[in-house]
Design a protein around this motif. Structure first.
Motif, PDB file in Angstrom:
ATOM      1  N   THR A   1       5.906  -1.361  12.979  1.00 39.97           N
ATOM      2  CA  THR A   1       5.515   0.033  13.193  1.00 39.97           C
ATOM      3  C   THR A   1       5.421   0.735  11.848  1.00 39.97           C
ATOM      4  OG1 THR A   1       6.598   0.087  15.355  1.00 39.97           O
ATOM      5  CG2 THR A   1       6.104   2.196  14.327  1.00 39.97           C
ATOM      6  N   VAL A   2       4.339   1.473  11.678  1.00 40.75           N
ATOM      7  CA  VAL A   2       4.107   2.225  10.450  1.00 40.75           C
ATOM      8  C   VAL A   2       4.015   3.703  10.795  1.00 40.75           C
ATOM      9  CG1 VAL A   2       2.455   2.696   8.599  1.00 40.75           C
ATOM     10  CG2 VAL A   2       2.919   0.337   9.262  1.00 40.75           C
ATOM     11  N   THR A   3       4.785   4.501  10.074  1.00 36.41           N
ATOM     12  CA  THR A   3       4.647   5.949  10.174  1.00 36.41           C
ATOM     13  C   THR A   3       3.793   6.389   8.997  1.00 36.41           C
ATOM     14  OG1 THR A   3       6.817   6.165  11.206  1.00 36.41           O
ATOM     15  CG2 THR A   3       5.838   8.160  10.257  1.00 36.41           C
TER      16      THR A   3
ATOM     17  N   LEU B   1       0.812  -1.213   0.000  1.00 42.09           N
ATOM     18  CA  LEU B   1       0.000   0.000   0.000  1.00 42.09           C
ATOM     19  C   LEU B   1       0.843   1.260   0.000  1.00 42.09           C
ATOM     20  CD1 LEU B   1      -2.748  -1.080   2.550  1.00 42.09           C
ATOM     21  CD2 LEU B   1      -3.129  -0.490   0.152  1.00 42.09           C
ATOM     22  N   GLY B   2       2.169   1.075   0.009  1.00 43.75           N
ATOM     23  CA  GLY B   2       3.047   2.237   0.006  1.00 43.75           C
ATOM     24  C   GLY B   2       3.302   2.801   1.383  1.00 43.75           C
ATOM     25  N   LEU B   3       3.057   2.009   2.421  1.00 40.90           N
ATOM     26  CA  LEU B   3       3.269   2.471   3.785  1.00 40.90           C
ATOM     27  C   LEU B   3       4.671   2.071   4.251  1.00 40.90           C
ATOM     28  CD1 LEU B   3      -0.175   1.425   5.342  1.00 40.90           C
ATOM     29  CD2 LEU B   3       0.422   3.565   4.206  1.00 40.90           C
ATOM     30  N   PRO B   4       5.402   2.990   4.858  1.00 40.56           N
ATOM     31  CA  PRO B   4       6.736   2.640   5.377  1.00 40.56           C
ATOM     32  C   PRO B   4       6.613   1.762   6.617  1.00 40.56           C
ATOM     33  CG  PRO B   4       6.181   4.910   5.908  1.00 40.56           C
ATOM     34  CD  PRO B   4       5.080   4.408   5.035  1.00 40.56           C
ATOM     35  N   VAL B   5       7.245   0.576   6.583  1.00 44.61           N
ATOM     36  CA  VAL B   5       7.104  -0.410   7.652  1.00 44.61           C
ATOM     37  C   VAL B   5       8.458  -0.645   8.306  1.00 44.61           C
ATOM     38  CG1 VAL B   5       6.475  -2.794   8.193  1.00 44.61           C
ATOM     39  CG2 VAL B   5       5.154  -1.512   6.485  1.00 44.61           C
ATOM     40  N   ALA B   6       8.476  -0.621   9.644  1.00 42.33           N
ATOM     41  CA  ALA B   6       9.668  -0.961  10.418  1.00 42.33           C
ATOM     42  C   ALA B   6       9.343  -2.194  11.245  1.00 42.33           C
ATOM     43  CB  ALA B   6      10.080   0.208  11.312  1.00 42.33           C
TER      44      ALA B   6
END
Length: 810
Positions: free
Chosen positions: A448-450, A436-441
């Motif tokens: 964690t998603v910012t 979905l284009g979400l930055p994932v850590a």
């Protein structure tokens, strides 16, 4: 939101047909509400050029046209359109063509015909004849560069489908074609076309000074000056078509460009006529007393809760909703100021509704737009302006006064699996969110998603779980039955259900009605005596502004509605909630502190007591008919009716209903004042009871059948007119008769006729009445002899004499 499928496929083109693509979007939460072809089916319609248009020899309104339709030699076609002239290109239906069906539903076939003696080898078409629009004044004129002989469906891209999405408020990032394409790329794995925003060449350095005085209103404000534009330039046909297929009418090239980028990328913008601005711009909250004439012609009054853009002289725009008429672009515009801003959703939400209109821009801003790319979107608008209208661009002004801060959100894989109801690994969750284009850590058992700037809806762990479920696909979720101990909730035998009460009333001939809980304030004051009803903060209509404290007003409205439509016999009831002020009510899951919300049961009867029949004469329903219905409803409990007053009921024909000494409601005829106000031909009889009391019932107790036959004795007693039947029954039942009195029934009432002189032997004085009572006696196991029977009768007479002043009538 509506858009053409072809535009979506320009950004992302998965190997799916139209229906499969719609299903994919729907199962991801982007419900495709409607699929509709751009044009009706027709065939063999091509681009034709009129080479010559001569007057028909036998008809003043017809022309004989020579048309080049790419068939090798020109065709002779007779046409009656007023704009048929040499040099234009129009749709030409060849012989054998099939046009869209008419009102009869049958396709229209083109054949060689003869009109007023001249043969016609085809037909030149208007937009309405091809069902491409409503215009029917003349032929549909095509662009001058349309290739002769080309199929119209191909040239106008008519083999396309319109998608209509029904989006939930949290999907603001899908309020653009590119936003939907981004979701589609994540769902199908098809690459998403990368957006390019090349900076346009800056030719001059003119800028408009801007101040943002309300950072809680505007987080970012970007703008630039473009000089020397040509507002009379024609909007390209491809842009007009796309806007039309999004449900947007073409206005002018500058307005069309702004709307086009809004549908394409989701960023609304506004274009001011620079020469009409006086000084710099100020972004602030409105002030009481200010007014603004909008582009739609409305003049609105402003206050401190409405955001505005103002110059040094006056307000020029309603922030995030609509521009002002004073600085609108026109055909005389040469210099413009383009604005693209980020307005906080809370500062825009509800303002359009307050002014009784809505806009596409306001719809997007109140849900949230991307604050991180206003400059890029401004470059896109500028590039289209320069391409279509020409001009010279200046530098971009970009004020970042209060950008929203993204807060990281953590997702636990175990929690996601539990909520979704299927086993999920941390990697599956990460892959779904990354798509979905979400930055994932990644972390230990969690990620964690910012949230990026274009995802306003991601603030809780549940939001991320929903995104994972959407990517997994709701249709792929397993059907897992719940595993939990289930204990049936058995209703106490001493209580019946509301459905049983409804069925009982239906068996008595009543029909149920369901009404709004908010009513006219006048009803509360007149029918319930409630001078301080509970006011609604946001009523759905001006005449439904308070919460009801009685069901009678709603029933009278239903009664009048039916009687106005010639219903002769109406018996209706309602089982519903009323709303009362009560400071002693605590706050709970089912009620609000200070407000009581009990359930009531009410009925209204008008017309005849029975349906039309031959066995008995017609009789108008009266108080005692409805009193019998109430007694049947409460049976086997024995209610007591005592005179009282009620604001909605007749002062002399109204009773309070008592059950075991507690008041549970009222019954009576409608007050003459309200009967006259409603225009009823007769007084309706109404009742209203506490539902909780109606639901209670006595548990049957077994009793052996009497071994001896009942003994009946009739007595007639004289009592004062003020003595009620209930008082007589109570006194008789309280008599000490040795337990042999089984029942007492009133079977006759005698009163002297008014104005008639009684005989000298009459035992009735003025103000008295005679009641005939039947006593049913039974001794149980022992037979009753005359002495016990006489003793029981004397005990009843003594009790009546002592408690109600009765005497035996001679």
């Amino acid at each position: 939101m509506q858009f053409p499928e072809s535009w979506l496929r320009e950004f992302c083109n998965p190997p799916l047909d139209t229906q499969a693509l719609a299903n994919t979007l729907t199962m991801a939460g982007l419900e495709v509400e409607d699929l509709r072809p751009v044009a009706s089916r027709f065939s063999k319609v091509v681009v034709g050029e009129i080479l010559e248009a001569l007057q028909h020899p036998n008809a003043d309104r017809l022309r004989v046209c020579r048309v080049d339709a790419g068939q090798g030699s020109p065709l002779s076609i007779v046409c009656g359109a007023p704009n048929a002239r040499a040099g234009i290109k129009v749709p030409c239906a060849l012989v054998g063509a099939e046009l869209p069906p008419g009102e009869d539903g049958k396709p229209f076939l083109i054949k060689v015909g003869k009109l007023r003696g001249v043969e016609s080898f085809g037909m030149l078409c208007s937009a309405r004849e091809l069902q491409l629009g409503e215009a029917n004044e003349g032929l549909l004129e095509l662009a001058a560069d349309a290739p002769v002989g080309t199929d119209i469906r191909s040239w106008l891209s008519l083999d396309d489908t319109l998608f209509t999405l029904k989006l939930t408020p949290n999907l603001a990032h899908c309020l653009s074609v590119h936003g939907v394409a981004r979701e589609l790329a994540a769902l199908t794995g098809t690459p998403l076309k990368a957006l390019q925003f090349p900076s346009v060449k800056v030719v001059h350095d003119q800028q408009v000074p801007v101040q943002v005085l309300a950072p809680d209103l505007c987080g970012r404000f970007s703008g630039r000056v473009v000089r020397g534009v040509n507002p009379r330039a024609a909007t390209p046909a491809w842009m007009v078509d796309r806007l039309a297929r999004c449900g947007q009418r073409s206005v002018s090239p500058l307005v069309d460009i702004s709307n086009y980028v809004m549908f394409e990328l989701g960023q609304p913008s506004h274009i001011f006529d620079l020469d009409k601005l006086r000084g710099g711009l100020c972004v602030r909250w409105g002030q009481a007393g200010e007014q603004l004439r909008l582009l739609n012609g409305n003049t609105v009054a402003l206050d401190e809760k409405v955001g505005v853009i103002a110059d040094e002289a006056q307000v020029e725009s309603l922030a995030g909703i609509m521009g002002g008429d004073a600085t609108a672009v026109s055909d005389a515009t040469t210099n413009i100021y383009i604005e693209a801003a980020f307005w906080y959703p809370g500062a825009v939400a509800g303002r359009s509704r307050r002014f009784n209109f809505s806009t596409e821009a306001g719809h997007r801003f109140e849900r949230g737009v991307d604050p991180g790319r206003t400059v890029e979107y401004l470059e896109r608008v500028t590039a289209l302006v320069l391409e279509i209208c020409g001009g010279e661009a200046g530098p971009v002004t970009d004020l970042q006064s209060n950008l929203p801060v993204a807060r990281p959100v953590t997702l636990r894989a175990a929690r996601a699996a539990k909520v979704i109801g299927m086993p999920l690994t941390l990697k599956q969750c990460a892959d779904a969110l990354t798509a979905l284009g979400l930055p994932v850590a990644l972390g230990e058992g969690a990620l964690t998603v910012t949230p990026p700037s274009w995802r306003f809806d991601l603030s809780l762990e549940e939001d991320l779980i929903e995104e994972v479920a959407r990517m997994v696909g709701y249709e792929n979720l397993p059907t897992t039955p719940p595993l939990a101990p289930i204990t049936p909730r058995l209703r106490a035998e001493s209580q019946r259900s509301p459905y049983a009460v409804r069925r009982a009333l239906a068996a008595l001939g009543y029909q149920e009605t369901i009404n709004f809980s908010f009513v006219e304030e006048r009803w509360e004051r007149e029918l319930a005596g409630n001078d301080r009803p509970i006011q609604l903060l946001n009523p759905i209509a001006s005449h439904m502004s308070v919460m009801r404290s009685s069901l009678l007003g709603s029933l009278l409205q239903v009664l009048k509605f039916n009687l106005d439509r010639k219903a002769s016999r109406v018996r209706v009831f309602e089982c519903g909630r009323v709303f009362l002020r009560n400071a002693s009510v605590p706050n709970s899951d089912t009620t609000v502190q200070g407000f009581d919300q009990p359930m009531r049961l009410a009925g209204a009867v008008h017309g005849t007591a029975d349906v039309l029949q031959w066995g008995r004469p017609e009789a108008t329903v009266d108080f005692f008919d409805v009193k019998g219905d109430v007694e049947a409803l409460l049976a086997p409990a024995l209610p007591v009716f005592e005179p009282c007053e009620h604001p909605a009921l007749h002062p002399g024909r109204c009773a309070r209903v008592l059950l075991e000494g507690n008041a549970i409601g009222h019954i009576g005829e409608l007050h003459p004042r309200w009967r006259q106000a409603y225009g009823f031909s007769q007084a309706p009889v109404l009742f209203e009871l506490e539902l909780s009391a109606v639901l209670q019932r006595r548990i049957p107790v077994p009793r052996p059948v009497e071994k001896q036959q009942d003994v009946e004795r009739d007595i007639a007693v004289v009592v004062a007119e003020s003595v009620t039947h209930a008082q007589v029954q109570s006194a008789a039942r309280a008599a000490a008769v040795g337990g042999v009195l089984r029942d007492i029934t009133l079977f006759d009432v005698y009163r002297p006729k008014p104005g008639k002189t009684e005989s000298a032997t009459s035992t009735l004085a003025e103000g008295e009445k005679s009641l005939a009572l039947r006593l049913v006696l039974n001794g149980g196991d022992a037979a009753l002899d005359e002495s016990r029977i006489d003793a029981a009768v004397r005990a009843v007479l003594a009790a009546l004499a002592d408690q109600v002043g009765a005497r035996l009538r001679s």
